[in-house]
Design a protein around this motif. Structure first.
Motif, PDB file in Angstrom:
ATOM      1  N   GLU A   1       2.425  -8.522  -3.897  1.00  0.00           N
ATOM      2  CA  GLU A   1       0.995  -8.755  -4.162  1.00  0.00           C
ATOM      3  C   GLU A   1       0.698 -10.224  -4.442  1.00  0.00           C
ATOM      4  O   GLU A   1      -0.428 -10.674  -4.274  1.00  0.00           O
TER       5      GLU A   1
ATOM      6  N   GLU B   1       0.812  -1.227   0.000  1.00  0.00           N
ATOM      7  CA  GLU B   1       0.000   0.000   0.000  1.00  0.00           C
ATOM      8  C   GLU B   1       0.842   1.272   0.000  1.00  0.00           C
ATOM      9  O   GLU B   1       0.289   2.371  -0.013  1.00  0.00           O
TER      10      GLU B   1
ATOM     11  N   SER C   1      -1.721  -9.391   5.975  1.00  0.00           N
ATOM     12  CA  SER C   1      -1.972  -8.580   7.175  1.00  0.00           C
ATOM     13  C   SER C   1      -0.921  -8.828   8.244  1.00  0.00           C
ATOM     14  O   SER C   1      -0.517  -7.924   8.951  1.00  0.00           O
ATOM     15  N   LEU C   2      -0.543 -10.088   8.416  1.00  0.00           N
ATOM     16  CA  LEU C   2       0.346 -10.482   9.515  1.00  0.00           C
ATOM     17  C   LEU C   2       1.786 -10.642   9.065  1.00  0.00           C
ATOM     18  O   LEU C   2       2.708 -10.311   9.786  1.00  0.00           O
TER      19      LEU C   2
ATOM     20  N   ALA D   1      -3.906 -17.809  -5.723  1.00  0.00           N
ATOM     21  CA  ALA D   1      -3.769 -17.317  -4.353  1.00  0.00           C
ATOM     22  C   ALA D   1      -3.440 -18.476  -3.424  1.00  0.00           C
ATOM     23  O   ALA D   1      -3.512 -19.637  -3.827  1.00  0.00           O
ATOM     24  N   LEU D   2      -3.089 -18.127  -2.182  1.00  0.00           N
ATOM     25  CA  LEU D   2      -2.836 -19.112  -1.135  1.00  0.00           C
ATOM     26  C   LEU D   2      -1.838 -20.177  -1.539  1.00  0.00           C
ATOM     27  O   LEU D   2      -1.980 -21.338  -1.193  1.00  0.00           O
TER      28      LEU D   2
ATOM     29  N   ALA E   1       0.488 -15.201  -1.029  1.00  0.00           N
ATOM     30  CA  ALA E   1      -0.566 -15.938  -0.323  1.00  0.00           C
ATOM     31  C   ALA E   1      -1.960 -15.331  -0.378  1.00  0.00           C
ATOM     32  O   ALA E   1      -2.727 -15.605  -1.302  1.00  0.00           O
ATOM     33  N   SER E   2      -2.323 -14.499   0.611  1.00  0.00           N
ATOM     34  CA  SER E   2      -3.710 -14.074   0.759  1.00  0.00           C
ATOM     35  C   SER E   2      -3.764 -12.802   1.596  1.00  0.00           C
ATOM     36  O   SER E   2      -2.798 -12.458   2.269  1.00  0.00           O
ATOM     37  N   PRO E   3      -4.912 -12.099   1.597  1.00  0.00           N
ATOM     38  CA  PRO E   3      -5.009 -10.885   2.430  1.00  0.00           C
ATOM     39  C   PRO E   3      -4.692 -11.168   3.897  1.00  0.00           C
ATOM     40  O   PRO E   3      -4.032 -10.370   4.564  1.00  0.00           O
ATOM     41  N   GLN E   4      -5.150 -12.319   4.396  1.00  0.00           N
ATOM     42  CA  GLN E   4      -4.923 -12.627   5.803  1.00  0.00           C
ATOM     43  C   GLN E   4      -3.428 -12.789   6.105  1.00  0.00           C
ATOM     44  O   GLN E   4      -2.950 -12.375   7.158  1.00  0.00           O
ATOM     45  N   ILE E   5      -2.719 -13.433   5.177  1.00  0.00           N
ATOM     46  CA  ILE E   5      -1.270 -13.602   5.371  1.00  0.00           C
ATOM     47  C   ILE E   5      -0.578 -12.253   5.224  1.00  0.00           C
ATOM     48  O   ILE E   5       0.348 -11.923   5.970  1.00  0.00           O
TER      49      ILE E   5
END
Lengths: 214, 329
Positions: B98, B82, B107-108, B236-237, B101-105
């Motif tokens: 980008e 971002e 994030s952390l 993804a993932l 993995a995924s948005p959840q990954i």
């Protein structure tokens, strides 16, 4: 198998080797490469509080409510929610950060609760699927899931609902392509992705620009 | 997972002092997306977990035109993708981020964690060890199911592929890393951070057991055009099957120098000087890009079941070169 020196010296962590091994549940046969490493390394850093391996007091804030718990540091946020707070909406499926069924929202971001330790989640705002419906009214994402047949067996649904909610917070007017990419972190073995995508687009219209968590 | 004691230091000195001098008894926790899985599978069984997320100096993403991009080890992948200036200046890095993995990954997961995550080799993940040897010391990979394993740098004893998404792009962009240990800080160019382990006790990176990764420094890239192209089975993932990162230093239409780095093809991010030579001094055309792709895999020696990755790598380099020349994220 590494051979450990056996001593009864008491490391400055305040934990004897015997107590440590007992608390850690380590069998004598567990291969440990470094017997004394932890105790030695700890000396210069005694100003840092060391928690566990036994239970430690925790304070979690889930869906706005505070919960006091006593858990070992190894307990994940997912297990704390399910096994200790009886919030079983978040599902334990892969438990390896690869399926999305345990998705919760942590300080506004979607995360896999299986991959966060509960001890790390202290001081953060934890939102689970149980907190979405307000005063008996389904959250717009939940309502859109129902209306768009976005579930079959339903096991992945709470995770999807939380991922969709977090996604819409950031993308109030998503394109279909953004929806597709934004939901890449959740798997549905029944294959209801078409319904889920339609639900997200419909929920976006219902929410019209956010404020859903306010 | 086994029980462990947990510490959350607030300075890098404290963090380092909490780590043991040998691998095995302590582990660093940042995003946790890899470590907790490794612990649940008893692939690592630390007696102490040191959570470094409260160490402020490991945070922060800063860009200046003069010194480039500074990524603290704890910068999350979401923060990186971002960041407007990072997006503008380092397309190869953003495209790689980008793809993670995924948005959840995202994030952390952290930049430092992406670089230090353990290999995805299924022999390793199923408890057969980093070098996946049988009882006689032979490789389980060489005669086994090696479809996702190395096609370069695979003369043994390691056959896994480096799993980092960011490393190829960062190396192509000339990044350095700052490490910190009991003896103070040291700097390494990122390509020297990754090593091919020789024994089961080694790790895949140059960090010592009681060192931490502080930050990644990426030089300014105002005159550089870069791109990452990933070939994936799942969008993804998942990790890519093959990735290519390309950074072109351009003089008008002509390439002055080029850097080409492949991911997921070798136990380390794999530099392709053969492809860089093909590109230097030329103007980008589709034929030239294809020639660079061919050169990048000229030394490839696939295992019994992964020859298909040679073609994927060839095409990934070609497409990354063309994408870089075009510019933009």
């Amino acid at each position: 198998m590494g051979k450990r020196k056996r001593t009864d010296t008491k490391p400055e962590t305040g934990l004897s080797r015997r107590e440590f091994l007992k608390g850690a549940g380590l069998a004598v046969s567990t291969p440990l490469l470094v017997g004394e490493g932890v105790a030695e390394a700890a000396r210069p850093a005694t100003d840092v509080k060391i928690l566990g391996p036994g239970k430690v007091p925790l304070l979690l804030r889930v869906n706005g409510a505070k919960h006091s718990l006593s858990l070992e540091p190894r307990v994940t946020l997912l297990d704390a929610l399910r096994d200790h707070l009886d919030l079983t909406g978040s599902k334990k499926v892969c438990d390896r950060a690869t399926c999305g069924a345990c998705t919760v929202i942590l300080d506004g971001l979607p995360v896999y609760s299986c991959s966060v330790l509960s001890v790390e989640a202290q001081g953060k705002e934890i939102q689970t699927v149980e907190g979405l419906a307000k005063a008996g009214q389904l959250h717009p994402v939940q309502a859109a899931f129902v209306e768009n047949d976005a579930q079959q067996c339903g096991f992945c649904t709470p995770g999807f609902v939380m991922a969709c909610t977090a996604f819409l917070d950031k993308h109030p007017n998503p394109t279909p392509e953004e929806v597709r990419r934004g939901l890449g972190g959740n798997l549905c073995r029944c294959g209801t992705y078409v319904g889920v995508r339609a639900a997200v687009l419909q929920a976006a219209k219902t929410i019209k620009g956010g404020g859903i968590h306010g | 997972m086994d029980a462990f004691e947990y510490a959350s230091p607030t300075t890098k000195e404290q963090a380092v002092a909490l780590l043991a001098g040998e691998w095995g008894s302590t582990e660093l926790l940042a995003g946790g997306t890899d470590l907790l899985s490794l612990m649940k599978d008893y692939l690592v069984t630390p007696k102490r977990v040191v959570n470094i997320k409260s160490v402020q100096e490991l945070k922060g993403l800063r860009y200046t035109a003069g010194s480039g991009l500074r990524l603290g080890a704890l910068v999350t992948i979401a923060e990186l993708v971002e960041h407007p200036q990072a997006r503008k200046e380092y397309p190869a890095l953003i495209q790689a981020a980008e793809g993670i993995a995924s948005p959840q990954i995202r994030s952390l997961g952290t930049v430092g964690g992406d670089l230090c995550q353990r290999p995805r080799c299924w022999y390793f993940r199923n408890g057969f060890g980093l070098l996946a040897k049988d009882e006689q010391g032979g490789s389980l990979v060489a005669d086994g199911d090696n479809r996702y394993h190395a096609i370069l740098g695979n003369s043994g004893p390691a056959y896994f592929v480096n799993p980092s998404s960011l490393a190829p792009a960062l190396i192509a962009l000339g990044a350095k890393v700052q490490l910190f240990g009991p003896g103070g800080a040291r700097e390494l160019s990122l390509d020297r951070f990754f090593v091919i382990p020789k024994t089961e006790q080694d790790r895949e990176y140059a960090l010592k057991p009681n060192e931490i990764l502080l930050e990644v420094l990426v030089p300014p890239a105002t005159k550089v055009r870069s791109a990452t192209y990933e070939v994936r089975q799942k969008e993804a993932l998942d990790w890519p099957l093959v990735a290519a990162a390309v950074a072109l230093n351009l003089d008008g239409n002509k390439i002055r120098t080029a850097r080409v780095v492949l991911g997921h093809v070798a136990p380390i991010p794999w530099k392709a000087p053969e492809a860089e030579k093909v590109l230097a001094g030329k103007t980008v055309t589709e034929d030239l890009a294809a020639e660079a792709g061919q050169a990048a895999v000229s030394q490839a020696s696939p295992l019994s079941r992964n020859a298909y990755k040679v073609q994927l790598a060839r095409v990934a380099v070609k497409r990354a070169v063309l994408q870089a020349a075009q510019g933009g994220v």
